[in-house]
Design a protein around this motif. Structure first.
Motif, PDB file in Angstrom:
ATOM      1  N   CYS A 163       0.737  -0.980   0.015  1.00  0.00           N
ATOM      2  CA  CYS A 163       0.147   0.130  -0.085  1.00  0.00           C
ATOM      3  C   CYS A 163       0.987   1.367   0.063  1.00  0.00           C
ATOM      4  O   CYS A 163       1.892   1.300   0.702  1.00  0.00           O
ATOM      5  CB  CYS A 163      -0.872   0.181   0.982  1.00  0.00           C
ATOM      6  SG  CYS A 163      -2.335  -1.083   1.075  1.00  0.00           S
ATOM      7  N   ASN A 164       0.381   2.174  -0.793  1.00  0.00           N
ATOM      8  CA  ASN A 164       1.004   3.496  -0.663  1.00  0.00           C
ATOM      9  C   ASN A 164       0.323   4.576  -0.037  1.00  0.00           C
ATOM     10  O   ASN A 164      -0.566   4.531   0.397  1.00  0.00           O
ATOM     11  CB  ASN A 164       1.398   3.718  -2.454  1.00  0.00           C
ATOM     12  CG  ASN A 164       0.204   3.797  -3.097  1.00  0.00           C
ATOM     13  OD1 ASN A 164      -0.966   3.734  -2.517  1.00  0.00           O
ATOM     14  ND2 ASN A 164       0.208   3.542  -4.395  1.00  0.00           N
ATOM     15  N   ALA A 165       1.017   5.752  -0.152  1.00  0.00           N
ATOM     16  CA  ALA A 165       0.377   7.228   0.059  1.00  0.00           C
ATOM     17  C   ALA A 165      -1.111   7.437  -0.174  1.00  0.00           C
ATOM     18  O   ALA A 165      -1.651   7.696   0.280  1.00  0.00           O
ATOM     19  CB  ALA A 165       1.396   8.314   0.055  1.00  0.00           C
ATOM     20  N   LYS A 166      -1.323   7.024  -1.516  1.00  0.00           N
ATOM     21  CA  LYS A 166      -2.662   7.034  -2.204  1.00  0.00           C
ATOM     22  C   LYS A 166      -3.509   6.099  -1.292  1.00  0.00           C
ATOM     23  O   LYS A 166      -4.874   6.863  -1.073  1.00  0.00           O
ATOM     24  CB  LYS A 166      -2.580   6.723  -3.632  1.00  0.00           C
ATOM     25  CG  LYS A 166      -3.916   6.831  -4.391  1.00  0.00           C
ATOM     26  CD  LYS A 166      -3.855   6.535  -5.681  1.00  0.00           C
ATOM     27  CE  LYS A 166      -5.201   6.503  -6.510  1.00  0.00           C
ATOM     28  NZ  LYS A 166      -5.275   6.084  -7.818  1.00  0.00           N
ATOM     29  N   ALA A 167      -3.180   4.947  -0.951  1.00  0.00           N
ATOM     30  CA  ALA A 167      -4.184   4.173  -0.062  1.00  0.00           C
ATOM     31  C   ALA A 167      -4.305   4.665   1.087  1.00  0.00           C
ATOM     32  O   ALA A 167      -5.361   4.732   1.696  1.00  0.00           O
ATOM     33  CB  ALA A 167      -3.456   2.823  -0.201  1.00  0.00           C
ATOM     34  N   ALA A 168      -3.284   5.347   1.497  1.00  0.00           N
ATOM     35  CA  ALA A 168      -3.356   5.863   3.083  1.00  0.00           C
ATOM     36  C   ALA A 168      -4.182   7.162   2.954  1.00  0.00           C
ATOM     37  O   ALA A 168      -5.272   7.446   4.035  1.00  0.00           O
ATOM     38  CB  ALA A 168      -1.933   6.245   3.610  1.00  0.00           C
ATOM     39  N   ALA A 169      -4.372   7.882   1.878  1.00  0.00           N
ATOM     40  CA  ALA A 169      -5.056   8.996   1.730  1.00  0.00           C
ATOM     41  C   ALA A 169      -6.665   8.714   1.769  1.00  0.00           C
ATOM     42  O   ALA A 169      -7.573   9.159   2.309  1.00  0.00           O
ATOM     43  CB  ALA A 169      -4.845   9.914   0.656  1.00  0.00           C
ATOM     44  N   VAL A 170      -6.956   7.348   0.933  1.00  0.00           N
ATOM     45  CA  VAL A 170      -8.248   6.673   0.761  1.00  0.00           C
ATOM     46  C   VAL A 170      -8.516   6.353   2.465  1.00  0.00           C
ATOM     47  O   VAL A 170      -9.977   6.762   2.702  1.00  0.00           O
ATOM     48  CB  VAL A 170      -8.133   5.852  -0.152  1.00  0.00           C
ATOM     49  CG1 VAL A 170      -9.502   4.876  -0.086  1.00  0.00           C
ATOM     50  CG2 VAL A 170      -8.125   6.315  -1.685  1.00  0.00           C
ATOM     51  N   VAL A 171      -7.916   5.618   3.153  1.00  0.00           N
ATOM     52  CA  VAL A 171      -8.040   5.157   4.517  1.00  0.00           C
ATOM     53  C   VAL A 171      -8.566   6.650   5.241  1.00  0.00           C
ATOM     54  O   VAL A 171      -9.445   6.576   6.032  1.00  0.00           O
ATOM     55  CB  VAL A 171      -6.943   4.702   5.065  1.00  0.00           C
ATOM     56  CG1 VAL A 171      -7.126   4.307   6.443  1.00  0.00           C
ATOM     57  CG2 VAL A 171      -6.879   3.287   4.533  1.00  0.00           C
ATOM     58  N   GLY A 172      -7.974   7.597   5.035  1.00  0.00           N
ATOM     59  CA  GLY A 172      -8.234   9.042   5.734  1.00  0.00           C
ATOM     60  C   GLY A 172      -9.439   9.457   5.613  1.00  0.00           C
ATOM     61  O   GLY A 172     -10.364   9.939   6.467  1.00  0.00           O
ATOM     62  N   GLU A 173      -9.772   9.432   4.204  1.00  0.00           N
ATOM     63  CA  GLU A 173     -11.264   9.743   3.678  1.00  0.00           C
ATOM     64  C   GLU A 173     -12.173   9.041   4.133  1.00  0.00           C
ATOM     65  O   GLU A 173     -13.342   9.595   4.586  1.00  0.00           O
ATOM     66  CB  GLU A 173     -11.040   9.946   2.150  1.00  0.00           C
ATOM     67  CG  GLU A 173     -10.348  10.930   1.618  1.00  0.00           C
ATOM     68  CD  GLU A 173     -10.047  10.772   0.107  1.00  0.00           C
ATOM     69  OE1 GLU A 173     -10.850  10.200  -0.491  1.00  0.00           O
ATOM     70  OE2 GLU A 173      -8.947  11.608  -0.513  1.00  0.00           O
ATOM     71  N   VAL A 174     -12.334   7.672   4.121  1.00  0.00           N
ATOM     72  CA  VAL A 174     -13.142   6.927   4.587  1.00  0.00           C
ATOM     73  C   VAL A 174     -13.206   6.920   5.929  1.00  0.00           C
ATOM     74  O   VAL A 174     -14.426   6.802   6.641  1.00  0.00           O
ATOM     75  CB  VAL A 174     -12.980   5.425   4.263  1.00  0.00           C
ATOM     76  CG1 VAL A 174     -13.750   4.229   4.867  1.00  0.00           C
ATOM     77  CG2 VAL A 174     -12.829   5.317   2.733  1.00  0.00           C
ATOM     78  N   LEU A 175     -12.454   7.018   6.785  1.00  0.00           N
ATOM     79  CA  LEU A 175     -12.505   7.185   8.477  1.00  0.00           C
ATOM     80  C   LEU A 175     -13.261   8.445   8.588  1.00  0.00           C
ATOM     81  O   LEU A 175     -14.084   8.716   9.367  1.00  0.00           O
ATOM     82  CB  LEU A 175     -10.977   7.219   8.974  1.00  0.00           C
ATOM     83  CG  LEU A 175     -11.184   7.249  10.529  1.00  0.00           C
ATOM     84  CD1 LEU A 175     -11.767   6.270  11.250  1.00  0.00           C
ATOM     85  CD2 LEU A 175      -9.571   7.456  10.984  1.00  0.00           C
ATOM     86  N   ALA A 176     -12.881   9.479   7.959  1.00  0.00           N
ATOM     87  CA  ALA A 176     -13.468  10.835   8.061  1.00  0.00           C
ATOM     88  C   ALA A 176     -15.197  10.567   7.860  1.00  0.00           C
ATOM     89  O   ALA A 176     -15.760  11.260   8.529  1.00  0.00           O
ATOM     90  CB  ALA A 176     -12.963  11.761   7.071  1.00  0.00           C
ATOM     91  N   MET A 177     -15.536   9.878   6.709  1.00  0.00           N
ATOM     92  CA  MET A 177     -17.020   9.927   6.347  1.00  0.00           C
ATOM     93  C   MET A 177     -17.757   9.172   7.747  1.00  0.00           C
ATOM     94  O   MET A 177     -18.714   9.342   7.971  1.00  0.00           O
ATOM     95  CB  MET A 177     -17.056   8.943   5.075  1.00  0.00           C
ATOM     96  CG  MET A 177     -16.725   9.839   3.844  1.00  0.00           C
ATOM     97  SD  MET A 177     -17.160   8.977   2.299  1.00  0.00           S
ATOM     98  CE  MET A 177     -15.742   8.560   2.007  1.00  0.00           C
ATOM     99  N   ARG A 178     -16.902   8.012   8.085  1.00  0.00           N
ATOM    100  CA  ARG A 178     -17.477   7.263   9.071  1.00  0.00           C
ATOM    101  C   ARG A 178     -17.521   8.168  10.463  1.00  0.00           C
ATOM    102  O   ARG A 178     -18.421   8.044  11.388  1.00  0.00           O
ATOM    103  CB  ARG A 178     -16.526   6.213   9.372  1.00  0.00           C
ATOM    104  CG  ARG A 178     -16.705   5.057   8.394  1.00  0.00           C
ATOM    105  CD  ARG A 178     -15.911   3.819   8.429  1.00  0.00           C
ATOM    106  NE  ARG A 178     -16.267   2.904   7.250  1.00  0.00           N
ATOM    107  CZ  ARG A 178     -15.510   1.958   6.880  1.00  0.00           C
ATOM    108  NH1 ARG A 178     -14.486   1.500   7.531  1.00  0.00           N
ATOM    109  NH2 ARG A 178     -15.780   1.080   5.619  1.00  0.00           N
ATOM    110  N   LEU A 179     -16.487   9.073  10.851  1.00  0.00           N
ATOM    111  CA  LEU A 179     -16.873   9.920  11.883  1.00  0.00           C
ATOM    112  C   LEU A 179     -17.898  10.822  11.861  1.00  0.00           C
ATOM    113  O   LEU A 179     -18.637  10.998  12.726  1.00  0.00           O
ATOM    114  CB  LEU A 179     -15.439  10.718  11.916  1.00  0.00           C
ATOM    115  CG  LEU A 179     -14.146   9.872  12.684  1.00  0.00           C
ATOM    116  CD1 LEU A 179     -13.017  10.584  12.418  1.00  0.00           C
ATOM    117  CD2 LEU A 179     -14.471   9.422  13.923  1.00  0.00           C
ATOM    118  N   ARG A 180     -18.060  11.181  10.396  1.00  0.00           N
ATOM    119  CA  ARG A 180     -19.364  12.135  10.277  1.00  0.00           C
ATOM    120  C   ARG A 180     -20.523  11.367  10.292  1.00  0.00           C
ATOM    121  O   ARG A 180     -21.598  12.050  11.201  1.00  0.00           O
ATOM    122  CB  ARG A 180     -19.343  12.751   8.876  1.00  0.00           C
ATOM    123  CG  ARG A 180     -18.353  14.099   8.608  1.00  0.00           C
ATOM    124  CD  ARG A 180     -18.812  14.841   7.510  1.00  0.00           C
ATOM    125  NE  ARG A 180     -18.636  14.100   6.068  1.00  0.00           N
ATOM    126  CZ  ARG A 180     -17.523  13.820   5.595  1.00  0.00           C
ATOM    127  NH1 ARG A 180     -16.334  14.456   5.898  1.00  0.00           N
ATOM    128  NH2 ARG A 180     -17.641  13.156   4.222  1.00  0.00           N
TER     129      ARG A 180
END
Length: 123
Positions: free
Chosen positions: A51-68
């Motif tokens: 996994c690269n930084a692009k995958a890490a950014a996607v994980v951050g976005e998904v986590l943000a949606m779940r927090l919302r």
């Protein structure tokens, strides 16, 4: 007595997977999580064997949606704490871009993060 840093971001990074959790330190439970282990995220990425930084950014976005969805993007007014230097030291120098990619993915999607540093505690 309530813990001042109630919600804390914890990262688990390996060569193949990235997992990000937000932990409620008052009762020790995970309130939201996102990982490249999940089929919905894994199938959307072209990670291959790593996994690269692009995958890490996607994980951050998904986590943000779940927090919302949980109503915790503001950490109940106090924000979500993350000690970036500690996470980088824990994971090693090679994963610096992955750690920052998750943090920036959260910040860019409206999550109130409180970044801690080594000198004065909060930056």
């Amino acid at each position: 007595m309530a813990v001042l840093k109630r919600y804390v971001l914890r990262l688990f990074i390996s060569v193949k997977y990235i997992t990000a959790n937000v932990v409620d330190r008052n009762n020790g439970r995970i309130v939201a999580t996102a990982s490249t282990v999940e089929h919905s995220i894994k199938n959307a990425l072209e990670c291959g064997r790593s996994c690269n930084a692009k995958a890490a950014a996607v994980v951050g976005e998904v986590l943000a949606m779940r927090l919302r969805v949980e109503g915790l993007e503001q950490g109940q007014g106090r924000g979500i704490h993350v000690h970036v230097n500690k996470e980088i030291e824990k994971k090693g120098f090679k994963n610096r871009t992955k750690v920052w990619a998750v943090v920036n993915g959260l910040k860019n999607n409206g999550v109130n993060l409180i970044l801690a540093d080594d000198q004065n505690g909060v930056s």
